[in-house]
Design a protein around this motif. Structure first.
Motif, mmCIF file in Angstrom:
data_model
loop_
_atom_site.group_PDB
_atom_site.id
_atom_site.type_symbol
_atom_site.label_atom_id
_atom_site.label_comp_id
_atom_site.label_asym_id
_atom_site.label_seq_id
_atom_site.Cartn_x
_atom_site.Cartn_y
_atom_site.Cartn_z
ATOM 1 N N GLU A 9 28.629 -6.359 63.897
ATOM 2 C CA GLU A 9 29.379 -6.556 65.141
ATOM 3 C C GLU A 9 30.877 -6.445 64.885
ATOM 4 N N PHE A 10 31.347 -6.986 63.770
ATOM 5 C CA PHE A 10 32.758 -6.867 63.405
ATOM 6 C C PHE A 10 33.144 -5.404 63.225
ATOM 7 N N ILE A 11 32.282 -4.641 62.556
ATOM 8 C CA ILE A 11 32.539 -3.210 62.372
ATOM 9 C C ILE A 11 32.627 -2.517 63.724
ATOM 10 N N LEU A 12 31.686 -2.817 64.625
ATOM 11 C CA LEU A 12 31.688 -2.166 65.926
ATOM 12 C C LEU A 12 32.922 -2.528 66.755
ATOM 13 N N ARG A 13 33.426 -3.737 66.601
ATOM 14 C CA ARG A 13 34.597 -4.157 67.389
ATOM 15 C C ARG A 13 35.905 -3.651 66.814
ATOM 16 N N LEU A 66 30.044 2.811 57.480
ATOM 17 C CA LEU A 66 30.083 1.393 57.166
ATOM 18 C C LEU A 66 28.767 0.703 57.534
ATOM 19 N N GLY A 67 28.155 1.120 58.629
ATOM 20 C CA GLY A 67 26.865 0.561 59.023
ATOM 21 C C GLY A 67 25.781 0.882 58.018
ATOM 22 N N VAL A 99 36.398 -1.076 64.134
ATOM 23 C CA VAL A 99 36.500 0.303 63.653
ATOM 24 C C VAL A 99 36.332 1.241 64.845
ATOM 25 N N LYS A 100 37.298 2.119 65.028
ATOM 26 C CA LYS A 100 37.295 2.993 66.212
ATOM 27 C C LYS A 100 36.594 4.329 65.968
ATOM 28 N N SER A 101 36.642 4.836 64.769
ATOM 29 C CA SER A 101 36.051 6.132 64.461
ATOM 30 C C SER A 101 34.525 6.022 64.372
ATOM 31 N N ILE A 102 33.835 6.890 65.099
ATOM 32 C CA ILE A 102 32.371 6.897 65.077
ATOM 33 C C ILE A 102 31.865 7.182 63.664
ATOM 34 N N ARG A 103 32.510 8.116 62.984
ATOM 35 C CA ARG A 103 32.100 8.476 61.628
ATOM 36 C C ARG A 103 32.205 7.278 60.698
ATOM 37 N N ASP A 104 33.317 6.557 60.782
ATOM 38 C CA ASP A 104 33.513 5.383 59.928
ATOM 39 C C ASP A 104 32.537 4.270 60.287
ATOM 40 N N ARG A 105 32.241 4.110 61.571
ATOM 41 C CA ARG A 105 31.254 3.107 61.991
ATOM 42 C C ARG A 105 29.893 3.397 61.376
ATOM 43 N N ILE A 106 29.499 4.654 61.420
ATOM 44 C CA ILE A 106 28.196 5.051 60.873
ATOM 45 C C ILE A 106 28.155 4.826 59.367
ATOM 46 N N ASN A 150 30.018 -6.775 77.705
ATOM 47 C CA ASN A 150 29.181 -5.837 76.957
ATOM 48 C C ASN A 150 29.148 -6.186 75.474
ATOM 49 N N GLN A 151 30.283 -6.608 74.919
ATOM 50 C CA GLN A 151 30.319 -6.988 73.511
ATOM 51 C C GLN A 151 29.479 -8.232 73.266
ATOM 52 N N ASN A 152 29.529 -9.185 74.182
ATOM 53 C CA ASN A 152 28.719 -10.390 74.027
ATOM 54 C C ASN A 152 27.239 -10.073 74.154
ATOM 55 N N LYS A 153 26.870 -9.169 75.045
ATOM 56 C CA LYS A 153 25.464 -8.757 75.164
ATOM 57 C C LYS A 153 24.993 -8.127 73.858
#
Length: 98
Positions: free
Chosen positions: A56-60, A71-72, A62-69, A5-8
């Motif tokens: 992609e690095f952030i998604l892999r 940082l994105g 960072v675990k917190s959804i809030r932090d992902r958003i 899934n990560q590679n996709k």
């Protein structure tokens, strides 16, 4: 299964970056208003693919959804500011040819 899934997702991000680069390439076939050379495509490709890899690095990592958003959004803002500076020289740096 998670690696597949990560590679996709990584392939999707890279395909999206390439699709964005197709826009000026196709526009150059129909108008003289878009006049990119190889260096323009190279710089845009590095920006888009670099941003995609950073996302992609952030998604892999960072675990917190809030932090992902957050940082994105910050990553997209940085991309937009760099793109605008290179396109029209918003800040007047030497990178924009000012």
């Amino acid at each position: 299964m998670a690696i597949i899934n990560q590679n996709k997702r990584l392939y999707t991000i890279m395909a999206f970056a390439c699709a964005i680069l197709l826009v000026p390439l196709v526009a150059m076939q129909f108008t003289d208003e878009v006049n990119w050379n190889f260096f323009d495509f190279l710089v845009a490709g590095v920006l888009l693919i670099g941003t995609g890899l950073a996302f992609e690095f952030i998604l892999r990592k960072v675990k917190s959804i809030r932090d992902r958003i957050l940082l994105g959004i910050a990553l997209l803002l940085i991309l937009a500011l760099i793109w605008m500076e290179l396109a029209v020289g918003v800040f007047g740096t030497p990178f924009a040819g000012s």
